[in-house]
Write a protein that holds these residues in place. Sequence first.
Motif, PDB file in Angstrom:
ATOM      1  N   PRO A  71       0.843  -1.193   0.000  1.00  0.00           N
ATOM      2  CA  PRO A  71       0.000   0.000   0.000  1.00  0.00           C
ATOM      3  C   PRO A  71       0.878   1.241   0.000  1.00  0.00           C
ATOM      4  O   PRO A  71       2.109   1.156   0.079  1.00  0.00           O
ATOM      5  CB  PRO A  71      -0.780  -0.130   1.303  1.00  0.00           C
ATOM      6  CG  PRO A  71       0.133  -0.895   2.199  1.00  0.00           C
ATOM      7  CD  PRO A  71       0.873  -1.856   1.301  1.00  0.00           C
ATOM      8  N   ALA A  72       0.263   2.394  -0.088  1.00  0.00           N
ATOM      9  CA  ALA A  72       1.028   3.642  -0.017  1.00  0.00           C
ATOM     10  C   ALA A  72       1.839   3.679   1.274  1.00  0.00           C
ATOM     11  O   ALA A  72       1.342   3.347   2.351  1.00  0.00           O
ATOM     12  CB  ALA A  72       0.083   4.839  -0.083  1.00  0.00           C
ATOM     13  N   ASN A  73       3.112   4.053   1.148  1.00  0.00           N
ATOM     14  CA  ASN A  73       4.026   4.187   2.294  1.00  0.00           C
ATOM     15  C   ASN A  73       4.183   2.867   3.052  1.00  0.00           C
ATOM     16  O   ASN A  73       4.399   2.857   4.260  1.00  0.00           O
ATOM     17  CB  ASN A  73       3.561   5.275   3.258  1.00  0.00           C
ATOM     18  CG  ASN A  73       3.552   6.645   2.618  1.00  0.00           C
ATOM     19  OD1 ASN A  73       4.078   6.832   1.523  1.00  0.00           O
ATOM     20  ND2 ASN A  73       2.957   7.601   3.296  1.00  0.00           N
ATOM     21  N   GLY A  74       4.079   1.769   2.326  1.00  0.00           N
ATOM     22  CA  GLY A  74       4.124   0.459   2.950  1.00  0.00           C
ATOM     23  C   GLY A  74       5.527  -0.088   3.059  1.00  0.00           C
ATOM     24  O   GLY A  74       6.536   0.605   2.890  1.00  0.00           O
ATOM     25  N   GLY A  75       5.573  -1.386   3.332  1.00  0.00           N
ATOM     26  CA  GLY A  75       6.855  -2.063   3.482  1.00  0.00           C
ATOM     27  C   GLY A  75       6.654  -3.558   3.571  1.00  0.00           C
ATOM     28  O   GLY A  75       5.529  -4.063   3.581  1.00  0.00           O
ATOM     29  N   PHE A  76       7.767  -4.297   3.669  1.00  0.00           N
ATOM     30  CA  PHE A  76       7.692  -5.742   3.814  1.00  0.00           C
ATOM     31  C   PHE A  76       9.046  -6.273   4.264  1.00  0.00           C
ATOM     32  O   PHE A  76      10.082  -5.607   4.130  1.00  0.00           O
ATOM     33  CB  PHE A  76       7.277  -6.415   2.496  1.00  0.00           C
ATOM     34  CG  PHE A  76       8.341  -6.386   1.426  1.00  0.00           C
ATOM     35  CD1 PHE A  76       9.222  -7.453   1.272  1.00  0.00           C
ATOM     36  CD2 PHE A  76       8.476  -5.286   0.577  1.00  0.00           C
ATOM     37  CE1 PHE A  76      10.206  -7.417   0.295  1.00  0.00           C
ATOM     38  CE2 PHE A  76       9.459  -5.253  -0.402  1.00  0.00           C
ATOM     39  CZ  PHE A  76      10.330  -6.321  -0.542  1.00  0.00           C
ATOM     40  N   VAL A  77       9.025  -7.494   4.793  1.00  0.00           N
ATOM     41  CA  VAL A  77      10.238  -8.243   5.121  1.00  0.00           C
ATOM     42  C   VAL A  77      10.061  -9.646   4.578  1.00  0.00           C
ATOM     43  O   VAL A  77       9.050 -10.307   4.861  1.00  0.00           O
ATOM     44  CB  VAL A  77      10.489  -8.304   6.635  1.00  0.00           C
ATOM     45  CG1 VAL A  77      11.644  -9.250   6.949  1.00  0.00           C
ATOM     46  CG2 VAL A  77      10.778  -6.921   7.198  1.00  0.00           C
ATOM     47  N   THR A  78      11.049 -10.107   3.811  1.00  0.00           N
ATOM     48  CA  THR A  78      11.044 -11.474   3.302  1.00  0.00           C
ATOM     49  C   THR A  78      12.303 -12.186   3.780  1.00  0.00           C
ATOM     50  O   THR A  78      13.408 -11.655   3.651  1.00  0.00           O
ATOM     51  CB  THR A  78      11.009 -11.501   1.765  1.00  0.00           C
ATOM     52  OG1 THR A  78       9.791 -10.915   1.313  1.00  0.00           O
ATOM     53  CG2 THR A  78      11.095 -12.929   1.245  1.00  0.00           C
ATOM     54  N   VAL A  79      12.125 -13.374   4.338  1.00  0.00           N
ATOM     55  CA  VAL A  79      13.237 -14.237   4.728  1.00  0.00           C
ATOM     56  C   VAL A  79      13.327 -15.363   3.713  1.00  0.00           C
ATOM     57  O   VAL A  79      12.312 -15.996   3.389  1.00  0.00           O
ATOM     58  CB  VAL A  79      13.038 -14.806   6.138  1.00  0.00           C
ATOM     59  CG1 VAL A  79      14.241 -15.643   6.554  1.00  0.00           C
ATOM     60  CG2 VAL A  79      12.790 -13.692   7.133  1.00  0.00           C
ATOM     61  N   LEU A  80      14.542 -15.615   3.205  1.00  0.00           N
ATOM     62  CA  LEU A  80      14.756 -16.659   2.213  1.00  0.00           C
ATOM     63  C   LEU A  80      15.722 -17.688   2.785  1.00  0.00           C
ATOM     64  O   LEU A  80      16.879 -17.362   3.092  1.00  0.00           O
ATOM     65  CB  LEU A  80      15.321 -16.084   0.921  1.00  0.00           C
ATOM     66  CG  LEU A  80      14.366 -15.137   0.166  1.00  0.00           C
ATOM     67  CD1 LEU A  80      15.046 -13.815  -0.120  1.00  0.00           C
ATOM     68  CD2 LEU A  80      13.893 -15.779  -1.121  1.00  0.00           C
ATOM     69  N   CYS A  81      15.255 -18.930   2.920  1.00  0.00           N
ATOM     70  CA  CYS A  81      16.093 -20.007   3.431  1.00  0.00           C
ATOM     71  C   CYS A  81      16.006 -21.195   2.477  1.00  0.00           C
ATOM     72  O   CYS A  81      15.045 -21.332   1.721  1.00  0.00           O
ATOM     73  CB  CYS A  81      15.658 -20.413   4.832  1.00  0.00           C
ATOM     74  SG  CYS A  81      13.951 -20.988   4.969  1.00  0.00           S
ATOM     75  N   ALA A  82      17.024 -22.047   2.513  1.00  0.00           N
ATOM     76  CA  ALA A  82      17.012 -23.231   1.664  1.00  0.00           C
ATOM     77  C   ALA A  82      15.763 -24.050   1.956  1.00  0.00           C
ATOM     78  O   ALA A  82      15.438 -24.317   3.123  1.00  0.00           O
ATOM     79  CB  ALA A  82      18.265 -24.049   1.903  1.00  0.00           C
ATOM     80  N   TYR A  83      15.064 -24.449   0.902  1.00  0.00           N
ATOM     81  CA  TYR A  83      13.804 -25.171   1.083  1.00  0.00           C
ATOM     82  C   TYR A  83      14.101 -26.641   1.367  1.00  0.00           C
ATOM     83  O   TYR A  83      14.721 -27.346   0.560  1.00  0.00           O
ATOM     84  CB  TYR A  83      12.924 -25.050  -0.154  1.00  0.00           C
ATOM     85  CG  TYR A  83      11.608 -25.766   0.004  1.00  0.00           C
ATOM     86  CD1 TYR A  83      10.723 -25.415   1.017  1.00  0.00           C
ATOM     87  CD2 TYR A  83      11.266 -26.817  -0.845  1.00  0.00           C
ATOM     88  CE1 TYR A  83       9.515 -26.073   1.179  1.00  0.00           C
ATOM     89  CE2 TYR A  83      10.051 -27.478  -0.699  1.00  0.00           C
ATOM     90  CZ  TYR A  83       9.190 -27.109   0.326  1.00  0.00           C
ATOM     91  OH  TYR A  83       7.992 -27.768   0.495  1.00  0.00           O
ATOM     92  N   THR A  84      13.650 -27.105   2.520  1.00  0.00           N
ATOM     93  CA  THR A  84      13.852 -28.499   2.939  1.00  0.00           C
ATOM     94  C   THR A  84      12.531 -29.222   3.166  1.00  0.00           C
ATOM     95  O   THR A  84      12.519 -30.326   3.695  1.00  0.00           O
ATOM     96  CB  THR A  84      14.672 -28.544   4.238  1.00  0.00           C
ATOM     97  OG1 THR A  84      13.950 -27.842   5.270  1.00  0.00           O
ATOM     98  CG2 THR A  84      16.038 -27.900   4.046  1.00  0.00           C
ATOM     99  N   GLY A  85      11.441 -28.574   2.816  1.00  0.00           N
ATOM    100  CA  GLY A  85      10.124 -29.128   3.074  1.00  0.00           C
ATOM    101  C   GLY A  85       9.452 -28.509   4.284  1.00  0.00           C
ATOM    102  O   GLY A  85       8.253 -28.725   4.500  1.00  0.00           O
ATOM    103  N   ALA A  86      10.216 -27.748   5.078  1.00  0.00           N
ATOM    104  CA  ALA A  86       9.630 -27.093   6.241  1.00  0.00           C
ATOM    105  C   ALA A  86       8.695 -25.981   5.792  1.00  0.00           C
ATOM    106  O   ALA A  86       8.871 -25.368   4.725  1.00  0.00           O
ATOM    107  CB  ALA A  86      10.731 -26.518   7.135  1.00  0.00           C
ATOM    108  N   ALA A  87       7.714 -25.677   6.647  1.00  0.00           N
ATOM    109  CA  ALA A  87       6.713 -24.667   6.302  1.00  0.00           C
ATOM    110  C   ALA A  87       7.157 -23.260   6.657  1.00  0.00           C
ATOM    111  O   ALA A  87       6.478 -22.301   6.306  1.00  0.00           O
ATOM    112  CB  ALA A  87       5.396 -24.984   7.011  1.00  0.00           C
TER     113      ALA A  87
END
Length: 878
Positions: free
Chosen positions: A584-600
């Motif tokens: 949205p306007a003036n928004g933000g986000f945080v994304t964490v990227l880890c090796a996919y091992t099947g964990a949720a």
Amino acid sequence: MRTLSFVFGLVLTATPLAVPSPASAAAGWTVSGPGGGVSARLALDDAGRLSFGVDRQGAPVLAPAPIGITTAGTDLSTGLTLAGRSSRTVRERYTRTTGKQLERDVTLAESTFAFTGAGGARLDVIVRVSAEGAAYRYVLPAGGTVTGEASSWTLPADAPAWLLPYNPNYENVRVQTTAGSAAAGDYGFPSLFQVGANYALLTESDVDGRYDGARLTHAAGSGAYRIVLADPGITATGPLATPWRVAVVGDLATVTSSMLTDDLAPPSRLTDTSWVRPGMVAWSWLSEHSSPSDPVRQKQYIDFAARNGWPYVLIDEGWNAAWVPEVVRYARARGVDVLLWLHWTSLDTDQERDTLLPRFRSWGVAGVKVDFMDSDSQDRFRWYDDILAATAAQHLMINFHGATIPRGIQRTWPHVMTLEAIRGAEQFRTRAATNTMFPYTRNVVGGMDYTPVTWAVTDRDTTDAHEVALALVYESGWTHLADRPETYEAHPEALRTLSRLPTVWDETRLLTGAPGRETVVARRHDDRWYVGGISAVAAHTVAAPLGFLGGGRYLAETLRDGDHGLVRESRIVRRGDTLEVPEPANGGFVTVLCAYTGAATCDRPVRRVPATTLTLDPSTTDVHPGGSVTVEAAFTLPAGGPITGVKLAARAPQGWTVRGPAVADSGMRGGDTLRGTWTFTAGAGVPTGATELPVAAEFTFAGDPGSPDTPGKRPVHVEEVVRALVPPADPSGTPAVSDLPFLTESNGYGPVERDRSNGESAAGDGNPITIRGTAYPKGLGMHAPGEVTVWLGGACTRFSAQVGVDDEVAQSGSVDFRVLGDDRELASSGVRRSADPAAPLTADVSGVRILTLRVTDGGDGKNFDHADWADARLSCGS
């Protein structure tokens, strides 16, 4: 701390030029950085005046601008001739404790140009160029008093600019303008300009007490920016190398990831940095200003930090030495370390530093926040030199508030965790447009203590996800999260993210953005990436390319703004995919990227310390000089575990000795107890008063994930103390209380005064004790809340005093006077006000060991509560 500097291919070409006059024919020289992308141009005109400019990929970014320096004896900005040139290649390899890139390996081209001026005065100009920019500094082999610099930079008048109107704490509002249309006046570093497709960030490096901090000054309508020093004169004893004048040049990705300011700074002064630990900090002052004076509330912050794996709590202005040691022990037993706030004037002398800093370390304090320096003068930088050396000697980390900007200080002094020098959240007005300038300006040059993620700041135009993302987008070795525990717990998805964010980074990349509009940055810590975005534009979808990922599949877990609050969503991605996040306007986000091992989820366990108990017998005692006390300790793990590497030991305070070995256990399980016995002996010359005799257990625990910033184990420290009193001689006769030694004292304003009123904040500044026109030669002057304790040793039978509010107050005060014997109330006056006459207050003190005289504020606050214990006396045996 590993720091290596290499010099390759030293080529000395200092061939003197035979020039009969101070002026010389115009000449120019180029210093090209590795790869040739950036080059610096140094030129000398017919009048012997120097200029300096910077090109990138063959195009000018900074046009040639005058440089030079003046001293009390010589003008070295004109009439110069070249005496010679030498060149070399410099390679800097070093490891940082904080920052956007912990391991650094950079190559710079360097040329030293030797000039002579009027009367044969010598000036060297050293130029260094890397792939990220160029810098120069002056060297005065003969030293002298510097009176100014001709140093300057020239930009196109229409170049977009993001500037900070100067003040010495760097907390003004940064403005977006152009180089020419910026208002006339002074601007603080770092200053950002856009020249075509390139950007230039102007700043300085390697400033300490040999010089002062500079700034830029500008005349309206001009694209010229000249260096101005903080002092009218800078005195050097012996040869002087000035700070570097630095221009980081390149695209925005180059500017934001640049470490040129650190590359130019001196190597680390510390050989051991194992005690330096960055991390998240719980900080209470912004959301509730009075909380630092409340030990109960600070323990609630400590419990919150322990639950969420935050390694620190900062106790800001208002803490009291009477309770800090106990709170520190409480925190350390839960895996949390305590930081303390101080005004810089509390540490501005050698005596203060030699007294306070070892005391903090003996309490177990991990670091300090020092505030209100508010100066770029040479004297203040000399103070920085002193405090940096003194805190490092005590293994105390440091955060500078009300401070100047970083100029490579975190490379040279790796225990500097962060600096303010920013208009942060504590200003209680947050704007997305300025938030999105900081990653390209202030935060480029070092840790930035913005104190983010604050719902307490209601005057803001940012979204919740924008606030959370600030903890990632902004780099700070200590990230002080500034809201209440209850507020974070009411935003569980935000807290879940914050409790798993590192605060130091192996790698940093700008993915997209522009100052004042948007920032999307990717940071790597160990084997995972963190992408954070903040926006100051209308609603849109961020498209961030993921070309930085390694091979294989990754789980991308994103926290963003939803229609009804924060939401979390996941997807599987690969290198080359594009991360798309609606904002949205003036928004933000945080994304964490880890090796996919099947964990949720990418979540890792939060560090939570097992609960233990440590009991000492006795817990209190009296010990006369030369006497001893034997202490038995029992350290227990009630349940859970195992804990490992357990060691239980006693430590003797200064003037004492302790006998008895440390005891250890390689592992303990629930229900196990480790016991030890030690004998403490008071030296013949120990001072009277209260002393703490510490016994401590240290251990690690199975399954400890460590902190996000510190690999391996952080030992947990559990300490308790025997409170020992070394009593003075028993009083006799009818002594005045003001003539007896105080065991302890505290006061609401300034020190407790003997035979004078409280007065103001300094010792001895009170007046004769006077209540409703009657003066008293003896007594105590206090300010509520306050108290003193004195030793009676059971030798006295009666206490008496005339109590009231001193006549010196300008408005009405109200005070309740209380007399306690061995912590049991014996008598009280009730509330006494300024208009009341002195009231007699007596108490039977038969058998009392310790007498406490306490004043409270009468229930309406402490203003004007100047409390007099007039003619306070005891009746004692002979």
